[in-house]
Design a protein around this motif. Sequence first.
Motif: not given
Length: 696
Positions: A131, A19-20, A127, A22-24, A26-27
Amino acid sequence: MTDVERSVRGDAAGDPGARAAVVRAVLWLLVGVLAVRQVAVVLRRPPGERLTDLETWTGATGVLHIAGSLYDPGRFTGTPFAGLVLKPLTVSAEQALGVVWTFGSLLLVVLLGFVAVRALPAPVSRRTAFLAAPVAITLLMVSLPVRNTLHLGQTSILPVLLVLLACFAVRGERLPGVLTGVAAALQPAVLLFAALFWLTGRRRAAVGGGVTFVVCTALAWAMMPRDSWAYWVHHLAGAGLGERPDSLANQSLHGALLRFGLQGPLEIALFLVLAAVVVVLGLRRAARYARDGQLLLAVAVTGCVAVAVSPTAWQHQLLWVLLAVVGRVGTRASDRLVWPAVVVLVLTLPGKMLLPNVGVVLPVRDNVLLVAALAAACAVPFLSRTSPHWRQPVPTDYAKPVPARFAWVPLVPLWRRVLSRPNLLLELLLIRVVYSAYAKVRLAATAGRSAAEEHGRQIHSAEQWLHIDIEHWANHTVVGIPWLRDFFDYYYSTFHFIVPLAILGVLYVRRPSDYRWARTTIGFATVLALLGFWLYPLAPPRLMPGLGFIDTVHGVQDLDSPDFGALTAVTNQYAAMPSLHFGWSLWCGLVILLLAPKLWMKVLGLLHPLFTVSAIVATGNHWVLDAVGGGAVVAAGFGLTYVLAGPRRLQALPDAGRATDSGAGGRPEPEAGNDGDTGDDSGRPVVVAGPASSKA
């Protein structure tokens, strides 16, 4: 772990590392989108409207081309050394230079973000390290200083980057001093970083910075003596260059004093005294944070001091304030986002969106960037790394997890129900920003008079078919009764904002957990109403030609140029469906019905939507179906809050204790049905936001 807790925490949603990632991703995608957008915004502008400062310097008729002094036209605001550095660019073609300059500036922004992330004070969580880079670059991209720099073609990113490289990316004492000196030669106020080096024991770097500054300035003086005299002596280190020093663009102490009406020797003396105070306080704080291991915060504080005490501090030079976002403020976890939120909002939104156009706050609104810089430099109590709350702030009390409403609509994990009231400053800022966005969307959501009148005829026909077309009768009946007309006119004009704000204020003080769901509900309803304004512009009865309605509030209307009083220029005349006048009043009535402890209070609360719907129809400002639409968006707001965040009734976690006031010195909020006990003898969990009691 129970099934309920799994539904809330989403442990089954997948691997946290995935999940992290994926978030990265997206960012980083967001960073790319913002970069493309910034380039497109700049380069799509016609020549003469893009990179205006760069064109002024290096264009065919730019000041770096023409003979004579750089400062004779008054268009060049940089130091003579900056002019010397930019001279070679005058041989470039304008189009090629514009493209290269824009992409080069973006690369500097990206590099600045990476250097700033490397400078975060240890320890940094995994985290955060994962990020931080895309988040930092995104914030830089959307900040006003970077956007202004890209639009104007300025060089303001370079001094900031040179200082960060000097502090974090190079070793030894000589090269950091050289980089700082070059940065100061481009932006003289940056020389304060030599003082920071000196105060933190880096004496050789401090001396090296000063010597490099002198050498660069002397080189420019030798090659451009007339320009150097004009800049340093005639214009007092550039204080008289560019826009008027009392313009809102100059966010320095000097500019603020001029805007307050001070002039002449008195203003200069007061500026020097205030500047000296800011320098002493700011550099002492910066040195303390540097010794504490928070060197990036020390750099940000010193940069904020430089912004405040510089004779001119234009918007593109205020990037230092954004770096202050790294400071940690507050001992409670719920307060940790307040300072970062304030900094990000101030550095990304114009002042008129942050504060209303009210006389008492205009001095703050007009100088909001300066206020933020002064706060970071001299006032904000950033935590020391030795504080016990640095890594472990006082935790927030959350409600007991609740099951999802539907298996296919999971509860939003971020919306864990908090028992304590949110930070007041953050709430006020967010309410103001959301309202400003609401006003802008409402104003922009119009398709013109013809479409609005056609929709008005559709609504009128539908009401005739439903036999609810009572607007004309109500309007003319009220016009014939002067006291009733005056009552409805006053009610329509006065209570639309006052009552919802009063209810939110009471809930914030007395029922903080209820405040959160009530605020979320009205927020959802307002967003849905904006969609209605955008998709279905509708002429109200008072603006429909040929139907004979009388605008009792503002008199006879010119339908080609309708008048809505003082709000004509800032409101959309055709934002009628749904009616937020009725929607907000219905929200008020339902909240009072649910929470008021006395029957007479509930009845009084329900009178508000009744009076409001009567007023909007009788004054000719809404159709009956507009009120139906307002009720629908409010119902949808309550429904979305229930589905996504769970029911209003909250139960405290077994180890959370009672909900406490998050404000300083506040007393705990009594639970419903209790006079201060934390639970009953049976050991059952305490309901802290259930049906209101007489003590609520």
